[in-house]
Motif scaffolding. Structure first.
Motif, PDB file in Angstrom:
ATOM      1  N   THR A  13      19.322  77.723  28.176  1.00 42.43           N
ATOM      2  CA  THR A  13      18.568  78.953  28.415  1.00 42.43           C
ATOM      3  C   THR A  13      17.195  78.780  27.766  1.00 42.43           C
ATOM      4  O   THR A  13      16.997  77.900  26.917  1.00 42.43           O
ATOM      5  N   PRO A  14      16.212  79.618  28.136  1.00 40.38           N
ATOM      6  CA  PRO A  14      14.893  79.510  27.500  1.00 40.38           C
ATOM      7  C   PRO A  14      14.951  79.597  25.973  1.00 40.38           C
ATOM      8  O   PRO A  14      14.253  78.850  25.281  1.00 40.38           O
ATOM      9  N   ASP A  15      15.780  80.490  25.443  1.00 40.32           N
ATOM     10  CA  ASP A  15      15.900  80.607  23.987  1.00 40.32           C
ATOM     11  C   ASP A  15      16.504  79.347  23.370  1.00 40.32           C
ATOM     12  O   ASP A  15      16.060  78.881  22.308  1.00 40.32           O
ATOM     13  N   ASN A  26      13.936  76.567  23.367  1.00 38.27           N
ATOM     14  CA  ASN A  26      12.963  76.746  22.288  1.00 38.27           C
ATOM     15  C   ASN A  26      13.512  76.248  20.957  1.00 38.27           C
ATOM     16  O   ASN A  26      12.776  75.692  20.136  1.00 38.27           O
TER      17      ASN A  26
END
Length: 325
Positions: A142-144, A147
């Motif tokens: 996921t984007p999180d 990151n």
């Protein structure tokens, strides 16, 4: 030849091959085994909170550089034949070897080759501080989550900047190996000439190794496909002249890569041809029916007997295809 992307302060040198692959293989295997153990030790030291020194690394690194200078194809062949899982040290080992080979091809002096080997080994040490569940997740992040994984760069820099005697170029290369020519990389979003030579080299090699090894979320592709993909991304993500130099370093079908011949046989590339990159020397592993042969034979695709249809490479294959050597 002094390429525009190499700082003029670096005095380039010609590195002649002084041994054949066959002659160098025993020493290449020994050097690879030593650096493999060193990589494991670095990871163990980090987990235990022990800070290693450059002196502990240099002697083994010198053996790797020495082998690459005598016969770069031997060390690359050992690297490709070794079966590694997705452990951090396995990836870093391959990056180190290919960085040294690329540096040698560019004519960088031996002290730079040693720095590049260290850069490869230290490249992803920051991943030891990233949750293992993210690194082994079988699906896309996921984007999180992505990151969080991206933080491995700054975490790695924090880890190794404390190492006594570490050359600043190595630290810079670690910090920049995910930067890209168009500014789309991370963590600083550097562009083009804002990325150092080491950072540019590491970005290309790191991507090549990642593409040619199985990852939790994606299967490995052949070395040929990986080189083509990286070449297609030249200009936007990677520096095109440096990509071309890397292709020349490893060859269209790199030493150690598996290929399917026009006869249907499966073979492994064991020596490049400096005259015709599409016609290397190979070791034939199977018959046309893909059944392994008991006594593999060598075939030089450049020098074949007259009167028969010349055998050529049909396609590159991912590592590990049709069994192991």
């Amino acid at each position: 030849m002094h390429h525009d992307f190499i700082p003029p302060s670096i005095n380039l040198r010609f590195h002649p091959e002084t041994k054949t692959i066959e002659e160098e293989m025993p020493e290449a295997r020994q050097a690879f085994t030593q650096v493999e153990e060193l990589s494991r030790q670095l990871i163990d030291d980090l987990h235990s909170g022990r800070l290693f020194s450059v002196d502990e690394v240099e002697e083994i690194i010198d053996d790797v550089v020495g082998s690459a200078l005598r016969s770069p194809d031997a060390l690359m062949l050992v690297t490709r034949l070794k079966q590694h899982d997705v452990a951090i040290y396995g990836h870093s080992l391959q990056v180190a070897v290919y960085l040294v080979a690329l540096g040698r091809h560019l004519g960088l002096p031996s002290e730079d080759l040693a720095r590049l080997a260290m850069l490869g080994l230290f490249l992803d040490l920051g991943k030891t501080k990233v949750p293992a569940t993210l690194l082994s997740k079988p699906g896309r992040l996921t984007p999180d989550e992505f990151n969080l994984v991206k933080q491995h760069v700054s975490l790695g820099v924090d880890l190794i900047h404390k190492v006594p005697g570490l050359d600043p170029k190595i630290l810079e290369g670690v910090a920049q190996h995910h930067e890209r020519e168009d500014g789309s990389g991370y963590p600083a979003g550097l562009r083009a000439e804002g990325i150092s030579l080491y950072g540019r080299m590491a970005g290309i090699v790191d991507t090549f190794v990642a593409l040619t090894n199985p990852r939790p979320y994606e299967a490995a592709i052949s070395a040929y496909e990986a080189l083509r993909k990286i070449s297609d991304l030249g200009g936007s993500l990677f520096h095109p002249p440096l990509v071309e130099q890397f292709v020349q370093t490893v060859g269209v079908f790199p030493v150690g890569s598996r290929v399917e011949l026009s006869t249907g046989e499966i073979a492994i590339v064991i020596r490049q041809s400096s005259v015709r990159r599409l016609k290397p020397k190979v070791l034939v592993l199977t018959g046309p029916d893909k059944v392994p042969v008991s006594n593999p034979t060598t075939l030089d695709l450049l020098y074949q007997a007259d009167g028969n249809e010349p055998v050529h490479i049909l396609r590159g294959l991912p590592a590990g295809s049709f069994g192991r050597v």
